[in-house]
Scaffold this active site. Structure first.
Site, PDB file in Angstrom:
ATOM      1  N   ARG A  48      43.426  41.720  20.486  1.00 28.65           N
ATOM      2  CA  ARG A  48      44.270  41.657  21.685  1.00 28.65           C
ATOM      3  C   ARG A  48      45.358  40.602  21.470  1.00 28.65           C
ATOM      4  O   ARG A  48      46.518  40.787  21.838  1.00 28.65           O
ATOM      5  CB  ARG A  48      43.448  41.296  22.926  1.00 28.65           C
ATOM      6  CG  ARG A  48      42.443  42.333  23.392  1.00 28.65           C
ATOM      7  CD  ARG A  48      43.097  43.542  24.035  1.00 28.65           C
ATOM      8  NE  ARG A  48      43.931  43.215  25.179  1.00 28.65           N
ATOM      9  CZ  ARG A  48      43.492  43.016  26.428  1.00 28.65           C
ATOM     10  NH1 ARG A  48      42.218  43.137  26.706  1.00 28.65           N
ATOM     11  NH2 ARG A  48      44.337  42.736  27.414  1.00 28.65           N
ATOM     12  N   GLN A  77      44.713  47.208  25.840  1.00 31.79           N
ATOM     13  CA  GLN A  77      43.411  47.282  25.174  1.00 31.79           C
ATOM     14  C   GLN A  77      43.393  48.390  24.121  1.00 31.79           C
ATOM     15  O   GLN A  77      42.866  48.201  23.021  1.00 31.79           O
ATOM     16  CB  GLN A  77      42.311  47.537  26.214  1.00 31.79           C
ATOM     17  CG  GLN A  77      40.929  47.566  25.610  1.00 31.79           C
ATOM     18  CD  GLN A  77      40.478  46.204  25.104  1.00 31.79           C
ATOM     19  OE1 GLN A  77      40.501  45.238  25.835  1.00 31.79           O
ATOM     20  NE2 GLN A  77      40.073  46.141  23.830  1.00 31.79           N
ATOM     21  N   CYS A 118      35.573  47.642  25.294  1.00 32.09           N
ATOM     22  CA  CYS A 118      36.643  46.676  25.583  1.00 32.09           C
ATOM     23  C   CYS A 118      36.093  45.329  26.052  1.00 32.09           C
ATOM     24  O   CYS A 118      36.795  44.328  26.001  1.00 32.09           O
ATOM     25  CB  CYS A 118      37.618  47.247  26.597  1.00 32.09           C
ATOM     26  SG  CYS A 118      36.909  47.511  28.244  1.00 32.09           S
ATOM     27  N   HIS A 120      44.777  50.944  30.961  1.00 38.72           N
ATOM     28  CA  HIS A 120      44.628  49.627  30.306  1.00 38.72           C
ATOM     29  C   HIS A 120      45.279  49.715  28.914  1.00 38.72           C
ATOM     30  O   HIS A 120      44.601  49.672  27.895  1.00 38.72           O
ATOM     31  CB  HIS A 120      43.144  49.274  30.204  1.00 38.72           C
ATOM     32  CG  HIS A 120      42.866  47.833  29.907  1.00 38.72           C
ATOM     33  ND1 HIS A 120      43.865  46.872  29.811  1.00 38.72           N
ATOM     34  CD2 HIS A 120      41.702  47.175  29.658  1.00 38.72           C
ATOM     35  CE1 HIS A 120      43.326  45.699  29.541  1.00 38.72           C
ATOM     36  NE2 HIS A 120      42.021  45.847  29.434  1.00 38.72           N
ATOM     37  N   ARG A 130      48.011  42.234  36.240  1.00 39.05           N
ATOM     38  CA  ARG A 130      46.730  42.948  36.356  1.00 39.05           C
ATOM     39  C   ARG A 130      46.460  43.141  37.840  1.00 39.05           C
ATOM     40  O   ARG A 130      46.364  42.167  38.591  1.00 39.05           O
ATOM     41  CB  ARG A 130      45.609  42.138  35.700  1.00 39.05           C
ATOM     42  CG  ARG A 130      44.235  42.664  36.081  1.00 39.05           C
ATOM     43  CD  ARG A 130      43.116  42.064  35.277  1.00 39.05           C
ATOM     44  NE  ARG A 130      43.109  42.603  33.931  1.00 39.05           N
ATOM     45  CZ  ARG A 130      42.066  42.510  33.111  1.00 39.05           C
ATOM     46  NH1 ARG A 130      40.962  41.903  33.493  1.00 39.05           N
ATOM     47  NH2 ARG A 130      42.135  43.018  31.894  1.00 39.05           N
ATOM     48  N   ASP A 181      32.483  52.103  28.228  1.00 37.40           N
ATOM     49  CA  ASP A 181      32.945  50.993  29.071  1.00 37.40           C
ATOM     50  C   ASP A 181      31.947  50.863  30.223  1.00 37.40           C
ATOM     51  O   ASP A 181      31.067  51.724  30.389  1.00 37.40           O
ATOM     52  CB  ASP A 181      34.365  51.323  29.582  1.00 37.40           C
ATOM     53  CG  ASP A 181      35.029  50.174  30.336  1.00 37.40           C
ATOM     54  OD1 ASP A 181      34.519  49.043  30.286  1.00 37.40           O
ATOM     55  OD2 ASP A 181      36.075  50.430  30.983  1.00 37.40           O
TER      56      ASP A 181
HETATM   57  N1  NVA Z   1      37.195  49.548  33.147  1.00 34.93           N
HETATM   58  C1  NVA Z   1      37.016  48.123  33.265  1.00 34.93           C
HETATM   59  C2  NVA Z   1      37.727  47.411  32.142  1.00 34.93           C
HETATM   60  C3  NVA Z   1      37.599  45.912  32.178  1.00 34.93           C
HETATM   61  C4  NVA Z   1      38.366  45.243  31.084  1.00 34.93           C
HETATM   62  C5  NVA Z   1      37.542  47.660  34.624  1.00 34.93           C
HETATM   63  O1  NVA Z   1      38.595  48.148  35.048  1.00 34.93           O
HETATM   64  O2  NVA Z   1      36.887  46.830  35.264  1.00 34.93           O
HETATM   65  N1   CP Z   2      38.897  43.827  27.935  1.00 34.68           N
HETATM   66  C1   CP Z   2      39.504  43.089  28.864  1.00 34.68           C
HETATM   67  O1   CP Z   2      40.604  43.393  29.334  1.00 34.68           O
HETATM   68  O2   CP Z   2      38.826  41.959  29.185  1.00 34.68           O
HETATM   69  P1   CP Z   2      39.139  40.959  30.414  1.00 34.68           P
HETATM   70  O3   CP Z   2      38.789  41.695  31.674  1.00 34.68           O
HETATM   71  O4   CP Z   2      38.239  39.779  30.150  1.00 34.68           O
HETATM   72  O5   CP Z   2      40.588  40.586  30.380  1.00 34.68           O
END
Ligand code: NVA
Ligand code: CP
Length: 308
Positions: free
Chosen positions: A288, A134, A260, A131, A104, A220
């Site tokens: 997930r 997800q 998500c 992502h 990540r 989101d």
């Molecule tokens: N769009 C959000 C998703 C978090 C799981 C981010 O990238 O922070």
């Molecule tokens: N939805 C998701 O990826 O959550 P986290 O940021 O908690 O991993």
């Protein structure tokens, strides 16, 4: 040795997703019955986090453990990656010591460069651009509730972010349509995410028009990780983009709501919708675990069921 990475949704075919979902259903059922299934004993997953996480870390770590393997959490803060070791060098070293890697991070290019130098499969656990894990879970969840998503309409309300980009890629593979409503200045860039055609999405200025007759409404956070400096500006720009009960009432009667998570009640979604009867956000989160177990099994062992 031939192996695959999973860096973006379009890396897999529809046929591969059908197989993954079949495996995820079986893996979930076995897990719920407390039946042990350890196909990945002695295998190790390295998880590299450059951003915060609750669901992604837990689902990969618990998932690997439940498949008989081990997971190692690496934060860029306390590895040499945080002190400037080149991604290419880190990939060469880490992939000599473990069997599969999840990352990540911020720029999608980092994951690509890591994968190019890795001896083992690499999974994208979220970048600024995509992502994919997800959306695998979200489509699996939709299918559990309503059957195939093919031919359905998904309303995306909010930011043109990593989740939005991944829904757009998924629409081409599963043949459904995304109604995208983003505020001025937050337009989507279909050419940057390699979309093949314009049949699978439609752009809207009004979120109320985008949700009309939708089978699934999803949103989101307004400010994704890495964009914190823009948070105050975004609160103004997205003020009309809260998915509330009035907006949900314009979608189909049996429409589902997805997010998500983590969510901000009162910003992108009202508490009434997030905690209401159409919301399936907790199943989305749980799935997930099951879908990523199927993904790791597939990337490490290939197809394990005869006839597929
Ligand atoms: N769009 C959000 C998703 C978090 C799981 C981010 O990238 O922070
Ligand atoms: N939805 C998701 O990826 O959550 P986290 O940021 O908690 O991993």
């Amino acid at each position: 040795m031939q192996f695959k990475h999973f860096l973006k949704f379009s890396d897999f075919s529809r046929e591969e997703y059908d197989y993954l979902f079949e495996r995820a259903r079986w893996i979930k059922q076995e897990f719920k019955q407390y039946r042990q299934y350890w196909p990945l004993s002695d295998r190790t997953l390295a998880m590299i986090f450059d951003k915060n996480s609750t669901r992604t870390r837990l689902s990969f770590e618990a998932g690997m453990h439940q498949l008989g393997g081990a997971a190692i959490y690496l934060s860029t803060r306390d590895t040499q990656l945080g002190r400037g070791e080149p991604v290419e060098d880190a990939a060469k070293v880490i992939s000599r010591m473990v069997d599969i890697i999840m990352i990540r991070t911020y720029e999608h290019d980092i994951v690509k460069r890591f994968a190019e130098n890795s001896r083992v499969p690499v999974i994208n656990g979220l970048t600024d651009k995509y992502h994919p894990c997800q959306i695998v879970s979200d489509i699996f969840t939709y299918t559990e509730y309503r059957g195939s998503i093919t031919g359905k309409t998904v309303a995306w309300i909010g930011d043109s972010n990593n989740m939005c980009n991944t829904w757009l890629q998924a629409a081409e593979i599963f043949d459904f349509k995304v109604h995208v409503a983003t505020p001025p200045g937050y337009d989507i860039y279909p050419e940057q995410i390699g979309l093949i055609d314009t049949k699978h999405y439609e752009k809207f200025i009004s979120p109320h028009k985008a949700v009309l007759d939708a089978d699934l409404v999803t949103t989101d956070v307004w400010t994704s990780m890495g964009f914190e400096e823009e948070a105050e500006q975004r609160k103004n720009d997205f003020a009309e983009f809260c998915v509330n009960a009035e907006m949900m009432s314009l979608a189909k009667k049996d429409a589902l709501f997805m997010h998500c998570l983590p969510a901000h009640r009162g910003e992108e979604v009202s508490a009434e919708v997030l905690d209401g009867p159409q919301s399936v956000v907790w199943d989305e989160a749980e799935n997930r675990l099951h879908t990523q177990k199927a993904l790791m099994e597939y990337l490490l062992l290939g197809k394990v069921v005869a006839g597929n």
